[in-house]
Design an enzyme around this catalytic site. Sequence first.
Site, PDB file in Angstrom:
ATOM      1  N   ARG A  92     -12.943   6.274  -0.802  1.00 38.71           N
ATOM      2  CA  ARG A  92     -11.780   5.196  -0.325  1.00 38.71           C
ATOM      3  C   ARG A  92     -11.902   3.864  -0.895  1.00 38.71           C
ATOM      4  O   ARG A  92     -13.156   3.461  -0.731  1.00 38.71           O
ATOM      5  CB  ARG A  92     -11.526   5.496   1.097  1.00 38.71           C
ATOM      6  CG  ARG A  92     -10.766   6.615   1.448  1.00 38.71           C
ATOM      7  CD  ARG A  92     -10.229   6.582   2.794  1.00 38.71           C
ATOM      8  NE  ARG A  92      -9.234   5.687   3.181  1.00 38.71           N
ATOM      9  CZ  ARG A  92      -8.023   5.975   3.068  1.00 38.71           C
ATOM     10  NH1 ARG A  92      -7.605   7.190   2.682  1.00 38.71           N
ATOM     11  NH2 ARG A  92      -6.738   5.277   3.162  1.00 38.71           N
TER      12      ARG A  92
ATOM     13  N   HIS B 114      -3.431  -5.517   2.707  1.00 38.33           N
ATOM     14  CA  HIS B 114      -3.111  -5.660   4.071  1.00 38.33           C
ATOM     15  C   HIS B 114      -3.474  -7.014   4.731  1.00 38.33           C
ATOM     16  O   HIS B 114      -3.946  -7.717   3.774  1.00 38.33           O
ATOM     17  CB  HIS B 114      -3.389  -4.470   4.898  1.00 38.33           C
ATOM     18  CG  HIS B 114      -3.259  -3.069   4.438  1.00 38.33           C
ATOM     19  ND1 HIS B 114      -2.030  -2.465   5.068  1.00 38.33           N
ATOM     20  CD2 HIS B 114      -3.687  -2.195   3.821  1.00 38.33           C
ATOM     21  CE1 HIS B 114      -1.704  -1.381   4.306  1.00 38.33           C
ATOM     22  NE2 HIS B 114      -2.720  -1.264   3.391  1.00 38.33           N
TER      23      HIS B 114
ATOM     24  N   CYS C  78       0.955  -1.190  -0.090  1.00 35.36           N
ATOM     25  CA  CYS C  78      -0.018   0.120   0.066  1.00 35.36           C
ATOM     26  C   CYS C  78       0.846   1.282   0.031  1.00 35.36           C
ATOM     27  O   CYS C  78       1.455   1.364  -0.931  1.00 35.36           O
ATOM     28  CB  CYS C  78      -1.057  -0.133   1.301  1.00 35.36           C
ATOM     29  SG  CYS C  78      -2.370   1.044   1.099  1.00 35.36           S
TER      30      CYS C  78
END
Length: 251
Positions: free
Chosen positions: A132, A201, A95
């Site tokens: 997002r 993640h 990320c």
Amino acid sequence: MKLTIHHLYADMMNLYGDRGNVIAIKKRAEWRGIAVEVVDVGLGESISPTSSADLFLFGGGQDREQTLLVEDLSGMKGADLRAVVEDGGVVLGVCGGYQLMGHYYETPEGQKLPGIGVFDMYTRPRRGDEARLIGNVLARVRAPEEDGVVHEVAGFENHGGRTELGDDAEPFADVIVGYGNNGRDGTEGARRLNAYGTYLHGSLLPKNPWLTDQLVLGALRRVDDRAELEPLDDSAERDAFASVANRLRKG
Ligand code: GLN
């Protein structure tokens, strides 16, 4: 054989438990009798490849942390990390770390944070009408691996940035469920030589044991090209992967 894990900005870039990637690599190497040292490479500290096997990790972080470290990264450290990649070294960027392995990461405030240019890609901020990109991800990697298998990876993403791959960039995977690089072109992450970039993640590696082993093997083979890893009982890891993947497939 000894494996040295170089953990870049360990205390700053450790979003959503990315430290779990260090633990997964360490344990899967130690379970095979390989000694492991973890070296935190923080602000002002240089990257020092060793004579043993090296593996570099660059975790995720918020815009604030990315801004704080970018000056440090754009100096010798970034040049050294780029040299590691060009020489076939094993690097995993997740990320925020992944974003800074491209040409630049542009913050929502319009600040272009220079990356180290390992991947031919850039990341733009989300527009006002764009949310997002958050949620679980299931993706299928592009290349059949050493074992001839086309693997899938599962993880969790939470990023505002939209990464656009250039002509010289190879995606790491194709999204099955989730958003990936930009929520538009169906790609996830990037890959070049032995460098991997991903938005996943979770942390990523504990439930994707094949990838953990591939990173370890890649590092070991830079010292001994005949290195092999004996199989482990991955039943717990496979169950963890399957529980996420099956839930995602069912939508
Ligand atoms: N700050 C970056 C973004 O929001 C990366 C976030 C992260 O590492 N999860 O896109």
